[in-house]
Design a protein around this motif. Structure first.
Motif, mmCIF file in Angstrom:
data_model
loop_
_atom_site.group_PDB
_atom_site.id
_atom_site.type_symbol
_atom_site.label_atom_id
_atom_site.label_comp_id
_atom_site.label_asym_id
_atom_site.label_seq_id
_atom_site.Cartn_x
_atom_site.Cartn_y
_atom_site.Cartn_z
ATOM 1 N N ILE A 252 0.969 -1.214 0.041
ATOM 2 C CA ILE A 252 0.167 -0.113 -0.131
ATOM 3 C C ILE A 252 0.681 1.204 0.002
ATOM 4 O O ILE A 252 0.275 2.386 -0.528
ATOM 5 N N VAL A 253 2.157 1.265 0.536
ATOM 6 C CA VAL A 253 2.778 2.321 0.531
ATOM 7 C C VAL A 253 3.160 2.642 -0.957
ATOM 8 O O VAL A 253 3.861 3.857 -0.975
ATOM 9 N N LYS A 254 3.372 1.792 -1.956
ATOM 10 C CA LYS A 254 3.442 2.376 -3.098
ATOM 11 C C LYS A 254 2.274 2.994 -3.796
ATOM 12 O O LYS A 254 2.712 3.776 -4.836
ATOM 13 N N ARG A 255 1.171 2.936 -3.164
ATOM 14 C CA ARG A 255 0.112 4.104 -3.819
ATOM 15 C C ARG A 255 0.256 5.421 -3.462
ATOM 16 O O ARG A 255 1.155 5.889 -2.579
ATOM 17 N N LYS A 256 -0.336 6.360 -4.115
ATOM 18 C CA LYS A 256 -0.216 7.730 -3.767
ATOM 19 C C LYS A 256 -1.161 8.117 -2.573
ATOM 20 O O LYS A 256 -2.373 7.788 -2.551
ATOM 21 N N ILE A 257 -0.503 8.412 -1.445
ATOM 22 C CA ILE A 257 -0.931 8.454 -0.053
ATOM 23 C C ILE A 257 -0.879 10.003 0.159
ATOM 24 O O ILE A 257 0.230 10.469 0.298
ATOM 25 N N ASP A 258 -1.902 10.543 0.606
ATOM 26 C CA ASP A 258 -1.695 11.825 1.439
ATOM 27 C C ASP A 258 -1.227 11.647 3.038
ATOM 28 O O ASP A 258 -2.120 11.367 3.641
ATOM 29 N N TRP A 259 0.007 11.847 3.269
ATOM 30 C CA TRP A 259 0.551 11.374 4.442
ATOM 31 C C TRP A 259 0.156 12.428 5.570
ATOM 32 O O TRP A 259 -0.062 11.960 6.467
ATOM 33 N N VAL A 260 -0.267 13.648 5.084
ATOM 34 C CA VAL A 260 -0.494 14.663 6.145
ATOM 35 C C VAL A 260 -2.071 14.344 6.626
ATOM 36 O O VAL A 260 -2.408 14.135 7.734
ATOM 37 N N ARG A 289 11.265 1.308 1.848
ATOM 38 C CA ARG A 289 12.054 2.524 1.877
ATOM 39 C C ARG A 289 11.243 3.583 2.531
ATOM 40 O O ARG A 289 10.030 3.884 2.367
ATOM 41 N N VAL A 290 11.888 4.142 3.653
ATOM 42 C CA VAL A 290 11.404 5.386 4.515
ATOM 43 C C VAL A 290 11.402 6.496 3.988
ATOM 44 O O VAL A 290 12.687 6.859 3.869
ATOM 45 N N GLU A 291 10.501 7.195 3.544
ATOM 46 C CA GLU A 291 10.573 8.566 2.924
ATOM 47 C C GLU A 291 10.276 9.712 3.785
ATOM 48 O O GLU A 291 9.804 9.144 4.662
ATOM 49 N N LYS A 292 10.829 10.650 3.541
ATOM 50 C CA LYS A 292 10.645 11.940 4.150
ATOM 51 C C LYS A 292 9.271 12.277 4.999
ATOM 52 O O LYS A 292 8.916 12.448 6.041
#
Length: 397
Positions: A252-260, A289-292
């Motif tokens: 699921i982290v490969k999907r476009k996620i609105d992290w805010v 991969r852990v992204e900012k």
């Protein structure tokens, strides 16, 4: 992210499975096949792929190892299981479309939570994820109508919830139906998770829903951020004791996620530390991969502590769904569940202990009009029940 988890007690067979499930390590698998497979108990390896429900993915990845280091019977077994699962998912897909069409005709809004729709959403192929049943969420006011419709299809209710003063509405979250001929199992949810706890209302989830193209008739699932939070909370509640749930996070982290937006959902309805736990486990075990943009969920060391606690469930094949969970596991799990809670959730949970339980009514049956007396009697009944259990335990000793 640096290696922060202690995996020393994890069996080497599970470590091999984790290497196979990681992405982007094809050359590593080919180069170090002999070392990775040295002294592997292949029967245990097979048991672990079944326990963690990861044999569809392993069926493909194991072919990246040198053919002479993996016994033929292991490859054949995984291939058989993969084909069997494909047929199962096709059956569930057909039933999902039938139920969705029937409910839609009777104005019941339906959100499918897992099963083939999740496999299609996250993996792009229903054969790459396992599922034993169909889970779907409907408004609580439509439960009676939904039951009548399922009975018309031949389904029978499998579990009956015992309740006092309607506590089922918030203590439980689903009821199960099984078709006696097809043996397909359905779980109707009126909550995403068992209570007590705060979660988005159905209308809110419905507004953010996504449409799936898995069937010819429209079927719907949770929006991406709601789905992420649901998968994290579900996996954490079960100690991530099956790797399948962690692979869902990997996908699921490969999907476009609105992290805010996702962080807001966690702070409003759950606990950001649990989101951090999932990301750490996926990173450390599956090379996610852990992204900012994920960092707001990782600002506390509490997430690291929770991630290390979850390793306990991977060191042995712990199955929390059986009735014979060892006492040491049960105690550990109770403590871990409490540590997952936010301060607000802990308050809700502690307050819920004061509400009467069905066991109270079993110990001291009262007329329905006197059920309110279970509130002041609750401490007495709890102490009485505990004393009886202690006496029975001493007797067995």
């Amino acid at each position: 992210m640096d290696n922060i988890l202690n995996l020393d007690r994890m069996p080497k067979e599970l470590k091999l499975i984790l290497e196979l499930l990681k992405e982007g390590n094809e050359q590593y698998l080919e180069k170090y096949s002999e070392g990775l497979c040295r002294d592997i108990d292949w029967n245990l390896f097979i048991k672990l792929t079944l326990h963690h429900r990861v044999y569809p993915a392993i069926n493909f990845k194991i072919k990246m190892l040198n053919a002479d280091v993996v016994p033929t019977y292991v490859v054949q077994f995984l291939n058989r299981q993969y084909k069997r699962n494909t047929f199962q998912m096709l059956r569930l897909s057909a039933e999902m479309e039938k139920v969705s069409l029937l409910f839609s005709k009777h104005q019941i809004q339906t959100l499918f939570l897992k099963g083939p729709i999740l496999a299609k959403c996250l993996y792009g192929d229903i054969s790459l994820r396992t599922s034993s049943d169909l889970d779907f969420l409907i408004p609580i006011q439509d439960l009676a109508k939904a039951e009548d419709l399922l009975v018309s299809l031949g389904y029978e209710k499998d579990d009956y919830i015992h309740t006092v003063l309607n506590d089922w509405k918030w203590r439980h979250h689903h009821v199960t139906y099984i078709h006696p001929h097809t043996e397909i199992k359905l779980e109707i949810h009126w909550r995403l998770h068992p209570g007590p706890g705060k979660e988005p209302c159905f209308d809110e989830l419905w507004k953010r829903k996504e449409k799936s193209s898995i069937t010819s008739y429209p079927v719907y699932l949770l929006g991406t951020e709601d789905l992420f939070q649901f998968l994290v909370a579900h996996g954490a509640r079960h100690g991530w004791s099956r790797l399948r749930w962690l692979i869902d996070i990997q996908q699921i982290v490969k999907r476009k996620i609105d992290w805010v937006k996702l962080y807001t959902l966690f702070t409003t309805y759950h606990n950001p530390y649990v989101g951090g736990q999932a990301i750490i486990l996926a990173s450390q075990l599956l090379n996610v991969r852990v992204e900012k943009k994920m960092k707001p969920l990782l600002i506390s060391k509490r997430s690291q502590k929770l991630a290390q606690e979850a390793v306990f469930y991977l060191e042995t094949m712990i199955n929390l769904h059986t009735d014979s969970v060892p006492e040491y596991v049960s105690k550990y799990h109770s403590r871990h569940l409490f540590s997952l809670m936010s301060a607000q959730q802990k308050l809700f949970f502690t307050a819920s202990l004061l509400h009467p339980y069905p066991e109270d009514a079993e110990m001291l049956p009262l007329p329905k009009k006197l059920h309110f007396l279970y509130f002041p009697l609750r401490p007495v009944l709890w102490a009485w029940r505990k004393t009886r259990k202690d006496e029975l335990r001493k007797g067995r000793t």
